[in-house]
Write a protein that holds these residues in place. Structure first.
Motif, PDB file in Angstrom:
ATOM      1  N   THR A  38       9.369  -4.428   0.939  1.00 40.67           N
ATOM      2  CA  THR A  38       9.967  -5.580   0.259  1.00 40.67           C
ATOM      3  C   THR A  38       9.072  -6.805   0.369  1.00 40.67           C
ATOM      4  OG1 THR A  38      12.194  -4.738   0.706  1.00 40.67           O
ATOM      5  CG2 THR A  38      12.002  -7.063   0.144  1.00 40.67           C
ATOM      6  N   ASP A  39       8.483  -7.018   1.526  1.00 39.72           N
ATOM      7  CA  ASP A  39       7.553  -8.144   1.706  1.00 39.72           C
ATOM      8  C   ASP A  39       6.356  -8.005   0.762  1.00 39.72           C
ATOM      9  OD1 ASP A  39       9.162  -9.194   3.679  1.00 39.72           O
ATOM     10  OD2 ASP A  39       7.985  -8.376   5.337  1.00 39.72           O
ATOM     11  N   ASP A  40       5.846  -6.799   0.628  1.00 38.75           N
ATOM     12  CA  ASP A  40       4.712  -6.562  -0.264  1.00 38.75           C
ATOM     13  C   ASP A  40       5.119  -6.822  -1.713  1.00 38.75           C
ATOM     14  OD1 ASP A  40       1.967  -5.210  -0.857  1.00 38.75           O
ATOM     15  OD2 ASP A  40       3.392  -4.097  -2.092  1.00 38.75           O
ATOM     16  N   LEU A  41       6.304  -6.367  -2.082  1.00 37.77           N
ATOM     17  CA  LEU A  41       6.794  -6.563  -3.445  1.00 37.77           C
ATOM     18  C   LEU A  41       6.973  -8.056  -3.735  1.00 37.77           C
ATOM     19  CD1 LEU A  41       7.528  -4.413  -5.574  1.00 37.77           C
ATOM     20  CD2 LEU A  41       9.924  -4.831  -5.018  1.00 37.77           C
ATOM     21  N   ALA A  42       7.472  -8.796  -2.756  1.00 34.19           N
ATOM     22  CA  ALA A  42       7.668 -10.231  -2.935  1.00 34.19           C
ATOM     23  C   ALA A  42       6.339 -10.952  -3.151  1.00 34.19           C
ATOM     24  CB  ALA A  42       8.389 -10.813  -1.718  1.00 34.19           C
ATOM     25  N   GLU A  43       5.307 -10.482  -2.479  1.00 38.18           N
ATOM     26  CA  GLU A  43       4.007 -11.147  -2.577  1.00 38.18           C
ATOM     27  C   GLU A  43       3.226 -10.736  -3.819  1.00 38.18           C
ATOM     28  OE1 GLU A  43      -0.128 -11.740   0.031  1.00 38.18           O
ATOM     29  OE2 GLU A  43       1.573 -10.609   0.865  1.00 38.18           O
ATOM     30  N   ARG A  53       0.673   2.499  -2.585  1.00 36.93           N
ATOM     31  CA  ARG A  53       0.597   1.070  -2.256  1.00 36.93           C
ATOM     32  C   ARG A  53       1.688   0.688  -1.267  1.00 36.93           C
ATOM     33  NH1 ARG A  53       2.142  -3.700  -6.526  1.00 36.93           N
ATOM     34  NH2 ARG A  53       3.459  -4.752  -4.996  1.00 36.93           N
ATOM     35  N   ALA A  54       2.899   1.209  -1.491  1.00 37.28           N
ATOM     36  CA  ALA A  54       4.004   0.922  -0.582  1.00 37.28           C
ATOM     37  C   ALA A  54       3.710   1.443   0.817  1.00 37.28           C
ATOM     38  CB  ALA A  54       5.291   1.543  -1.128  1.00 37.28           C
ATOM     39  N   ALA A  55       3.130   2.641   0.889  1.00 38.84           N
ATOM     40  CA  ALA A  55       2.801   3.220   2.194  1.00 38.84           C
ATOM     41  C   ALA A  55       1.764   2.370   2.927  1.00 38.84           C
ATOM     42  CB  ALA A  55       2.287   4.643   2.007  1.00 38.84           C
ATOM     43  N   LYS A  56       0.781   1.890   2.196  1.00 45.92           N
ATOM     44  CA  LYS A  56      -0.235   1.038   2.812  1.00 45.92           C
ATOM     45  C   LYS A  56       0.391  -0.241   3.353  1.00 45.92           C
ATOM     46  CE  LYS A  56      -4.642  -1.270   1.863  1.00 45.92           C
ATOM     47  NZ  LYS A  56      -5.694  -1.553   0.841  1.00 45.92           N
ATOM     48  N   ALA A  57       1.300  -0.827   2.571  1.00 50.50           N
ATOM     49  CA  ALA A  57       1.966  -2.058   3.013  1.00 50.50           C
ATOM     50  C   ALA A  57       2.802  -1.814   4.263  1.00 50.50           C
ATOM     51  CB  ALA A  57       2.845  -2.602   1.889  1.00 50.50           C
ATOM     52  N   ALA A  58       3.391  -0.624   4.356  1.00 50.03           N
ATOM     53  CA  ALA A  58       4.254  -0.300   5.489  1.00 50.03           C
ATOM     54  C   ALA A  58       3.471   0.271   6.671  1.00 50.03           C
ATOM     55  CB  ALA A  58       5.327   0.697   5.052  1.00 50.03           C
ATOM     56  N   GLY A  59       2.181   0.470   6.490  1.00 45.38           N
ATOM     57  CA  GLY A  59       1.364   1.012   7.566  1.00 45.38           C
ATOM     58  C   GLY A  59       1.683   2.441   7.905  1.00 45.38           C
ATOM     59  N   VAL A  80      13.914  -3.964  -4.492  1.00 43.90           N
ATOM     60  CA  VAL A  80      14.382  -5.026  -5.388  1.00 43.90           C
ATOM     61  C   VAL A  80      15.760  -5.508  -4.948  1.00 43.90           C
ATOM     62  CG1 VAL A  80      15.145  -5.512  -7.745  1.00 43.90           C
ATOM     63  CG2 VAL A  80      12.986  -4.325  -7.364  1.00 43.90           C
ATOM     64  N   GLU A  81      16.605  -4.577  -4.538  1.00 46.20           N
ATOM     65  CA  GLU A  81      17.929  -4.953  -4.046  1.00 46.20           C
ATOM     66  C   GLU A  81      17.816  -5.826  -2.795  1.00 46.20           C
ATOM     67  OE1 GLU A  81      22.146  -2.874  -2.632  1.00 46.20           O
ATOM     68  OE2 GLU A  81      20.494  -1.644  -3.387  1.00 46.20           O
ATOM     69  N   ARG A  82      16.882  -5.496  -1.921  1.00 48.83           N
ATOM     70  CA  ARG A  82      16.690  -6.300  -0.712  1.00 48.83           C
ATOM     71  C   ARG A  82      16.199  -7.708  -1.079  1.00 48.83           C
ATOM     72  NH1 ARG A  82      15.818  -4.809   4.580  1.00 48.83           N
ATOM     73  NH2 ARG A  82      17.245  -3.117   4.023  1.00 48.83           N
ATOM     74  N   LEU A  83      15.316  -7.802  -2.081  1.00 53.18           N
ATOM     75  CA  LEU A  83      14.868  -9.119  -2.541  1.00 53.18           C
ATOM     76  C   LEU A  83      16.039  -9.931  -3.069  1.00 53.18           C
ATOM     77  CD1 LEU A  83      11.517  -8.450  -4.445  1.00 53.18           C
ATOM     78  CD2 LEU A  83      11.821  -9.682  -2.294  1.00 53.18           C
ATOM     79  N   ARG A  84      16.941  -9.278  -3.800  1.00 51.92           N
ATOM     80  CA  ARG A  84      18.108  -9.989  -4.327  1.00 51.92           C
ATOM     81  C   ARG A  84      19.016 -10.460  -3.193  1.00 51.92           C
ATOM     82  NH1 ARG A  84      18.249  -6.248  -9.017  1.00 51.92           N
ATOM     83  NH2 ARG A  84      17.379  -7.472 -10.733  1.00 51.92           N
TER      84      ARG A  84
END
Length: 214
Positions: A38-43, A53-59, A80-84
């Motif tokens: 979610t942090d990666d998506l926000a940025e 890409r998501a896996a890289k962001a999550a380590g 997206v739901e978490r961002l909302r």
């Protein structure tokens, strides 16, 4: 990459099979992964979003994500739901601030700067709405979920003496108007150069008259 401690070693386990998904340990790990994505998506927004890409962001690895989520679309929807949820929390904090007028018009007026700001992953949320409109067969939930988050909050802002039907009607009008103003603003459309501000001001006056009618 480190092995995820919740992954089983059974090579026959199908992708997406979450054998221990109900355990507290697995739930905590899932929340941790989702927060990172979610942090990666926000940025960075939705453009070029992928499982890798998501896996890289999550380590972690994409296989770990597939253990905890039912594919990339499931992961995207939950992020997206978490961002909302984050944006709703910020909106409610503004609407119910101690110095805020306890009226529907006043609370909606306080929410508007949050909705039009650049924080809380606003770009990603705008893109999610566009994706739902572009491909509703696959991504309609990205738009529908927004109503599920905000309509109850808007109903709660209505005067308590109003009937449930009246609260539902006004909440839907406000939600549709705000969504329309935001689309207008984000796509470059303007109302006399105001980016929807004139229409929003008219919405507040309508709400003031609606409340005064009591």
């Amino acid at each position: 990459m480190n092995e995820d401690p919740d992954i089983g070693t059974d090579p026959a386990a199908p992708v997406g099979y979450r054998r221990s998904a109900g355990t507290p340990r697995a739930q905590a790990r899932r929340r941790e992964l989702l927060d990172s994505v979610t942090d990666d998506l926000a940025e960075h927004g939705l453009v070029d979003f992928s499982l890798r890409r998501a896996a890289k962001a999550a380590g972690t690895t994409h296989k770990v994500l597939l253990y905890h989520f039912d594919g990339v679309e499931d992961l995207l929807r939950e992020a997206v739901e978490r961002l909302r949820e984050r944006r709703l929390a910020s909106s409610l904090a503004a609407a119910y601030a101690p110095d805020q007028a306890p009226t529907l018009a006043g609370r909606i007026g306080a929410v508007w700067p949050v909705l039009t700001g650049s924080g809380e992953g606003q770009r990603a949320l705008d893109q999610a709405l566009g994706l739902a409109m572009y491909d509703p067969d696959r991504h309609a939930a990205l738009a529908v979920d927004a109503a599920g988050h905000f309509l109850p909050a808007l109903r709660a802002m209505c005067p308590p003496q109003w009937s449930d039907r009246r609260k539902d009607e006004i909440a839907e009008v406000v939600f549709a108007a705000l969504r329309g103003f935001l689309v207008q603003r984000r796509t470059g459309g303007t109302d006399g150069g105001s980016g929807g501000e004139a229409g929003f001001a008219a919405l507040l006056r309508m709400l003031e008259r609606e409340e005064a009618a009591d």
